[in-house]
Design an enzyme around this catalytic site. Structure first.
Site, short mmCIF file in Angstrom:
data_model
loop_
_atom_site.label_atom_id
_atom_site.label_comp_id
_atom_site.label_asym_id
_atom_site.label_seq_id
_atom_site.Cartn_x
_atom_site.Cartn_y
_atom_site.Cartn_z
N GLY A 1 0.82 -1.21 0.00
CA GLY A 1 0.00 0.00 0.00
C GLY A 1 0.85 1.26 0.00
N SER B 1 -2.72 -3.54 -4.45
CA SER B 1 -3.11 -3.45 -3.04
C SER B 1 -4.45 -2.74 -2.87
CB SER B 1 -2.04 -2.66 -2.27
OG SER B 1 -2.54 -2.26 -1.02
N GLN C 1 -5.75 -7.50 -4.14
CA GLN C 1 -5.70 -7.87 -2.72
C GLN C 1 -6.78 -7.12 -1.96
OE1 GLN C 1 -3.94 -5.42 -0.27
NE2 GLN C 1 -5.15 -6.51 1.25
N TYR D 1 -8.60 -6.12 1.66
CA TYR D 1 -8.75 -6.09 3.12
C TYR D 1 -10.24 -6.16 3.36
CZ TYR D 1 -3.92 -4.83 4.18
OH TYR D 1 -2.57 -4.85 4.33
N HIS E 1 3.22 -10.75 6.79
CA HIS E 1 3.14 -9.33 6.45
C HIS E 1 4.52 -8.67 6.60
CE1 HIS E 1 -0.47 -6.73 5.69
NE2 HIS E 1 0.45 -5.77 5.76
N ARG F 1 5.24 -7.01 10.02
CA ARG F 1 4.67 -5.70 10.36
C ARG F 1 3.49 -5.79 11.32
NH1 ARG F 1 6.01 -1.86 6.56
NH2 ARG F 1 4.01 -0.86 6.26
N SER G 1 7.85 -12.79 2.99
CA SER G 1 8.38 -12.24 4.25
C SER G 1 9.86 -12.56 4.40
CB SER G 1 7.59 -12.73 5.47
OG SER G 1 6.24 -12.25 5.38
N GLY G 2 10.66 -11.56 4.12
CA GLY G 2 12.10 -11.66 4.35
C GLY G 2 12.93 -12.01 3.13
C1 FNR Z 1 2.87 -4.31 2.97
N1 FNR Z 1 2.13 -5.48 2.93
C2 FNR Z 1 0.81 -5.43 2.53
N2 FNR Z 1 0.09 -6.57 2.45
C3 FNR Z 1 -1.19 -6.57 2.01
O1 FNR Z 1 -1.82 -7.62 1.93
N3 FNR Z 1 -1.76 -5.37 1.64
C4 FNR Z 1 -1.11 -4.20 1.70
O2 FNR Z 1 -1.65 -3.15 1.34
C5 FNR Z 1 0.21 -4.21 2.19
N4 FNR Z 1 0.92 -3.05 2.30
C6 FNR Z 1 2.24 -3.07 2.64
C7 FNR Z 1 2.99 -1.90 2.62
C8 FNR Z 1 4.35 -1.92 2.90
C9 FNR Z 1 5.13 -0.66 2.85
C10 FNR Z 1 4.98 -3.16 3.21
C11 FNR Z 1 6.45 -3.24 3.48
C12 FNR Z 1 4.25 -4.33 3.25
C13 FNR Z 1 2.77 -6.79 3.18
C14 FNR Z 1 3.35 -7.33 1.86
O3 FNR Z 1 2.35 -7.70 0.97
C15 FNR Z 1 4.23 -8.57 2.09
O4 FNR Z 1 3.52 -9.54 2.81
C16 FNR Z 1 5.53 -8.23 2.83
O5 FNR Z 1 6.06 -7.01 2.38
C17 FNR Z 1 6.54 -9.33 2.60
O6 FNR Z 1 7.69 -9.13 3.36
P1 FNR Z 1 9.03 -8.41 2.82
O7 FNR Z 1 9.34 -9.01 1.46
O8 FNR Z 1 8.74 -6.96 2.76
O9 FNR Z 1 10.00 -8.78 3.88
#
Ligand code: FNR
Length: 448
Positions: A116, A143, A165, A167, A345, A348, A377-378
């Site tokens: 996002g 997103s 995606q 929410y 996530h 986060r 993730s990661g």
């Molecule tokens: C996210 N993520 C996320 N997930 C989702 O389902 N909807 C969203 O709008 C967002 N927005 C979002 C913003 C930012 C700035 C980050 C860093 C992450 C989570 C994202 O889809 C994903 O699961 C993680 O970013 C994966 O981990 P890494 O690769 O950032 O470590």
């Protein structure tokens, strides 16, 4: 001197073949003239470059995690518990990075995760990401919190593979409307994110007192939605008829508050139908849009029983994002979903939570290939993607690295960050003695 970034790609399937040799050759050849990559190849250097390019608030929002950020660290540390086990003397001169995902052959095993508020990283935001993804043949997940409505993202890269995606909002009418729009926008699947029914305790954002949504950033999917617009009008009408009791605490008037007010007013044009800042400042609708968003954004009351509603709202495949327990993976299969996205996530949401790589093998064992498994993730480099694929992921999603590429060099920066990941994956595949992603299994690894 910094190198101008990777050029757009005409044929992603051909591009994926031999990507590592071409990438190395492009970088080293440019180096002869003294040119270095503008988008650093090293993951830490890429993050540092993004930090330099961004405001403190934007970088904190993108890089930050929940609490003491122990899940963020654990996601990374989990990769360190595996080693790639090389098997030489196999002919790996031709390598195939393609996979089957949702019934279609894809040139690479990578996806772009939904991120996002990408306007924090670059003014071109989701448009730049969509174009970069399209040119690499990497599906992009739009997103729910994008900075650009999904219809405009689609127009920017009409031939691209994309998913939407969701929410799960407190308003079912709004959920249904978003999914209708996703279908009309040619999305191939709906990704329902399950781990954000409450906003995580984001320490960096709290210390900066900064949440982009309160400034009308990252709510473009909502303000352009007819059902949401109706909710906003009703709210504004109700507020006019019966002022809040007790009234909301007033925001102190500071230059920052005025700037935020103007920004909110500007974003309100989809609701007021006027492009004039003055009209939008006078209208109650832009402010009501932010308040309505904060109210309907997500529902903590969501349960397994509700998922059936999504089936009524859409005929698209449904992927559940945020599964980290093998029992939940089985439950998802029972619920008839079309894909499972193992994710925390990016650390986060919960501090000191389960690192996704550690639970991937058990989830893959339970799912046993019945539906595709997306992993995230990661992941910071190609060897990470290799490990996740070997442990049972069908596809690997990238999050922050592409946001950092976007921050450093816009569309070309996203392309370059993802290209580098692919190139390293291709090399790791070849050097470990594998010709294709399909060959990868746990025997490609050794516990560290
Ligand atoms: C996210 N993520 C996320 N997930 C989702 O389902 N909807 C969203 O709008 C967002 N927005 C979002 C913003 C930012 C700035 C980050 C860093 C992450 C989570 C994202 O889809 C994903 O699961 C993680 O970013 C994966 O981990 P890494 O690769 O950032 O470590």
């Amino acid at each position: 001197m910094a190198q101008s970034s990777a050029a757009p790609v005409d044929d992603p399937a051909a591009f994926a073949r031999g990507i590592s040799r071409r990438t190395q050759s492009d970088i080293y050849r440019a180096g002869i003239s003294g040119t270095r990559p503008r988008v650093p190849v090293d993951a830490g250097a890429l993050e540092a470059a993004a930090r330099r390019a961004l405001s403190a608030e934007a970088f904190a929002y993108i890089a930050g995690g929940a609490g003491a950020e122990r899940t963020v660290a654990a996601n990374r540390a989990a990769f360190g518990r595996w080693q790639v086990w090389p098997r030489p003397l196999r002919d790996v001169s031709s390598r195939d990075l393609s996979i089957d995902f949702l019934g279609t052959r894809r040139p690479t095993p990578l996806l772009l995760a939904p991120l996002g508020v990408m306007e924090l990283a670059h003014a071109d935001a989701d448009l730049a990401v969509a174009r970069a993804a399209a040119s690499l043949g990497v599906p992009y997940t739009i997103s729910n919190q994008a900075s650009v409505p999904m219809e405009e993202v689609t127009d920017a890269a009409p031939a691209a593979s994309r998913m939407f995606q969701l929410y799960w909002s407190a308003s079912d009418e709004l959920n249904a409307s978003l999914l209708r729009r996703a279908e009309a926008s040619g999305c191939e699947a709906i990704v329902v994110t399950l781990d954000t029914h409450l906003l995580g305790w984001r320490t960096r954002d709290l210390d900066l007192a900064y949440l982009p949504f309160t400034r009308a950033m990252g709510i473009a999917q909502y303000t352009g939605d007819p059902v949401f617009q109706q909710l906003v009008r009703e709210r504004a009408r109700a507020a006019a008829a019966a002022p809040a009791d007790p009234p909301a605490p007033a925001v102190r008037v500071t230059p920052k508050a005025v700037a935020a007010g103007v920004r909110i007013a500007r974003r309100g044009s989809a609701l007021t139908g006027s492009r004039s800042v003055r009209d939008n400042l006078r209208s109650p609708l832009p402010r009501a849009a932010v308040e309505t968003f904060l109210e309907v954004f997500s529902t903590p009351a969501l349960t397994w029983g509700d998922l059936a509603k999504a089936r009524e709202w859409t005929s698209l495949p449904i992927i559940l994002k945020g599964i980290v327990h093998p029992d939940d993976a089985l439950r998802a299969l029972d619920a008839g979903v079309d894909g499972i996205w193992v994710s925390n996530h990016g650390g986060r949401q919960i501090d000191q939570s389960v690192p996704t790589l550690e639970v991937l093998p058990a989830i893959a064992e339970r799912v046993a290939g019945r539906v595709p498994l997306v992993f995230d993730s990661g992941v910071r480099q190609g060897s990470d993607a290799f490990i996740a694929l070997a442990l049972g992921a069908t596809a690997v999603a990238i999050g922050r690295p592409y946001a950092y590429g976007l921050a450093v060099a816009g569309e070309a920066g996203v392309r370059e960050a993802v290209r580098n990941l692919l190139a390293e994956l291709d090399i790791t595949l070849g050097l470990s003695g594998h010709m294709s992603i399909a060959e990868l299994g746990p025997d490609a690894l050794r516990p560290a």
